[in-house]
Design a protein around this motif. Structure first.
Motif, PDB file in Angstrom:
ATOM      1  N   ASP A   1     -27.021 -89.602  25.768  1.00  0.00           N
ATOM      2  CA  ASP A   1     -26.944 -90.907  25.105  1.00  0.00           C
ATOM      3  C   ASP A   1     -26.053 -91.897  25.857  1.00  0.00           C
ATOM      4  OD1 ASP A   1     -28.403 -90.558  22.302  1.00  0.00           O
ATOM      5  OD2 ASP A   1     -27.301 -88.713  22.709  1.00  0.00           O
ATOM      6  N   LEU A   2     -26.440 -92.172  27.108  1.00  0.00           N
ATOM      7  CA  LEU A   2     -25.733 -93.198  27.880  1.00  0.00           C
ATOM      8  C   LEU A   2     -25.993 -94.591  27.310  1.00  0.00           C
ATOM      9  CD1 LEU A   2     -26.585 -92.002  31.521  1.00  0.00           C
ATOM     10  CD2 LEU A   2     -24.687 -91.279  30.065  1.00  0.00           C
TER      11      LEU A   2
ATOM     12  N   ALA B   1     -21.801-101.000  33.379  1.00  0.00           N
ATOM     13  CA  ALA B   1     -20.844-100.776  34.466  1.00  0.00           C
ATOM     14  C   ALA B   1     -19.759 -99.792  34.045  1.00  0.00           C
ATOM     15  CB  ALA B   1     -20.217-102.105  34.890  1.00  0.00           C
ATOM     16  N   LYS B   2     -19.279 -99.916  32.813  1.00  0.00           N
ATOM     17  CA  LYS B   2     -18.217 -99.021  32.339  1.00  0.00           C
ATOM     18  C   LYS B   2     -18.729 -97.589  32.214  1.00  0.00           C
ATOM     19  CE  LYS B   2     -14.800 -98.425  28.660  1.00  0.00           C
ATOM     20  NZ  LYS B   2     -14.230 -99.007  27.411  1.00  0.00           N
TER      21      LYS B   2
ATOM     22  N   ASP C   1     -32.117 -90.968  25.651  1.00  0.00           N
ATOM     23  CA  ASP C   1     -31.486 -92.250  25.331  1.00  0.00           C
ATOM     24  C   ASP C   1     -30.495 -92.632  26.426  1.00  0.00           C
ATOM     25  OD1 ASP C   1     -33.044 -92.312  23.106  1.00  0.00           O
ATOM     26  OD2 ASP C   1     -31.413 -92.283  21.649  1.00  0.00           O
ATOM     27  N   SER C   2     -30.888 -92.336  27.653  1.00  0.00           N
ATOM     28  CA  SER C   2     -30.080 -92.746  28.803  1.00  0.00           C
ATOM     29  C   SER C   2     -30.121 -94.263  28.942  1.00  0.00           C
ATOM     30  CB  SER C   2     -30.616 -92.088  30.078  1.00  0.00           C
ATOM     31  OG  SER C   2     -30.650 -90.682  29.929  1.00  0.00           O
TER      32      SER C   2
ATOM     33  N   PRO D   1     -21.712 -85.208  22.146  1.00  0.00           N
ATOM     34  CA  PRO D   1     -21.374 -86.579  21.754  1.00  0.00           C
ATOM     35  C   PRO D   1     -22.071 -87.581  22.659  1.00  0.00           C
ATOM     36  CG  PRO D   1     -19.582 -85.622  23.018  1.00  0.00           C
ATOM     37  CD  PRO D   1     -20.587 -84.522  22.809  1.00  0.00           C
ATOM     38  N   ALA D   2     -22.186 -88.808  22.184  1.00  0.00           N
ATOM     39  CA  ALA D   2     -22.734 -89.877  23.012  1.00  0.00           C
ATOM     40  C   ALA D   2     -21.731 -90.241  24.101  1.00  0.00           C
ATOM     41  CB  ALA D   2     -23.051 -91.094  22.152  1.00  0.00           C
ATOM     42  N   PHE D   3     -22.247 -90.495  25.304  1.00  0.00           N
ATOM     43  CA  PHE D   3     -21.396 -90.801  26.447  1.00  0.00           C
ATOM     44  C   PHE D   3     -21.255 -92.303  26.681  1.00  0.00           C
ATOM     45  CE2 PHE D   3     -20.326 -91.210  30.948  1.00  0.00           C
ATOM     46  CZ  PHE D   3     -19.356 -90.228  31.110  1.00  0.00           C
ATOM     47  N   GLY D   4     -22.207 -93.093  26.221  1.00  0.00           N
ATOM     48  CA  GLY D   4     -22.238 -94.519  26.524  1.00  0.00           C
ATOM     49  C   GLY D   4     -21.079 -95.296  25.930  1.00  0.00           C
TER      50      GLY D   4
END
Length: 230
Positions: free
Chosen positions: A39-40, A61-62, A84-85, A187-190
């Motif tokens: 999930d990026l 970018a972050k 969900d990248s 967990p989501a990474f984004g």
């Protein structure tokens, strides 16, 4: 689930495979030298802007900068991104040239596998890597959305798990890994993804009795029984 504290952090064993949850939300599989993220949601900020919700346009970018640090620290041979990248199927077209170049550089460093998500069921055309609906490697299976009747060894994302813990009259809510010895939800990474409390009805039927949340603290991961979360 077997979990034991080592100098490098916590080791979680799923279907006999030792996995290392990382403070930044990635998952390291030492035996396969594989880094797993979920999930990026790249370009979520620009998507929200199109709906009249204006956020600082720096989430891609972050997220890529944090991912680059993980790659530099762990030197993976393979990266698996669990769906969900990209926040939608047009996200690539909204990425700045700088961010597109940064992502392409990361993808070209090692084998890269994109798992289909509900936000990005079709792969971007020019990013590189390999696209899969699902993936099986050894005893582990990689999918985007956790199933009610999963295969043993299922690793998934989608729900953006977060745990809320109350101690001494105070509460804290943080992202977490959650699961048992048969499955793990990442967990989501984004940067703009947030989290959903693991006590929410969306998790009903997914977490067996005795499941554990591995809660991401500032400098440590805390294994907490799901039954103790609020």
């Amino acid at each position: 689930m077997k979990a034991e504290m080592l100098d490098s952090g916590v080791i979680v064993t799923v279907c006999g495979e030792e996995l290392v949850p990382l403070l930044d939300g990635g998952l390291w599989w030492p035996n396969e030298r594989t880094l797993i993220v979920s999930d990026l949601h790249l370009e979520k900020g620009s998507s929200q802007a199109g709906r009249g919700i204006f956020l600082p346009p720096y989430d891609t970018a972050k997220t890529l900068a944090r991912l680059k640090v993980l790659i530099q620290n762990w030197h993976p041979c393979r990266i698996i991104s669990l769906g969900d990248s990209f926040h939608d199927c047009n996200a690539e077209s909204r990425m700045s040239e700088t961010d597109q170049h940064a992502l392409k550089e990361l993808v070209d460093l090692q084998e890269w596998i994109w798992i289909a998500g509900n936000h990005d069921p079709r792969p971007p055309a020019n990013i590189g890597g390999h696209f899969r609906e699902t993936l099986n490697i050894g005893p582990l299976s990689f999918v985007h959305e956790p199933g009610l009747n999963p295969k043993k060894g299922e690793l998934s994302g989608h729900l953006h798990p977060a745990a809320k813990i109350r101690r001494l009259g105070r509460s804290v809510r943080r992202r977490c890994f959650v699961g048992n010895n048969q499955r793990l939800i990442l967990p989501a990474f984004g940067a703009y993804t947030g989290g959903l409390n693991i006590t929410d009805a969306a998790f009903d039927g997914l977490l067996a009795t005795g499941s554990t949340a591995w809660v991401l603290g500032t400098d440590q991961i805390y294994p907490i029984a799901v039954a103790q979360c609020v």
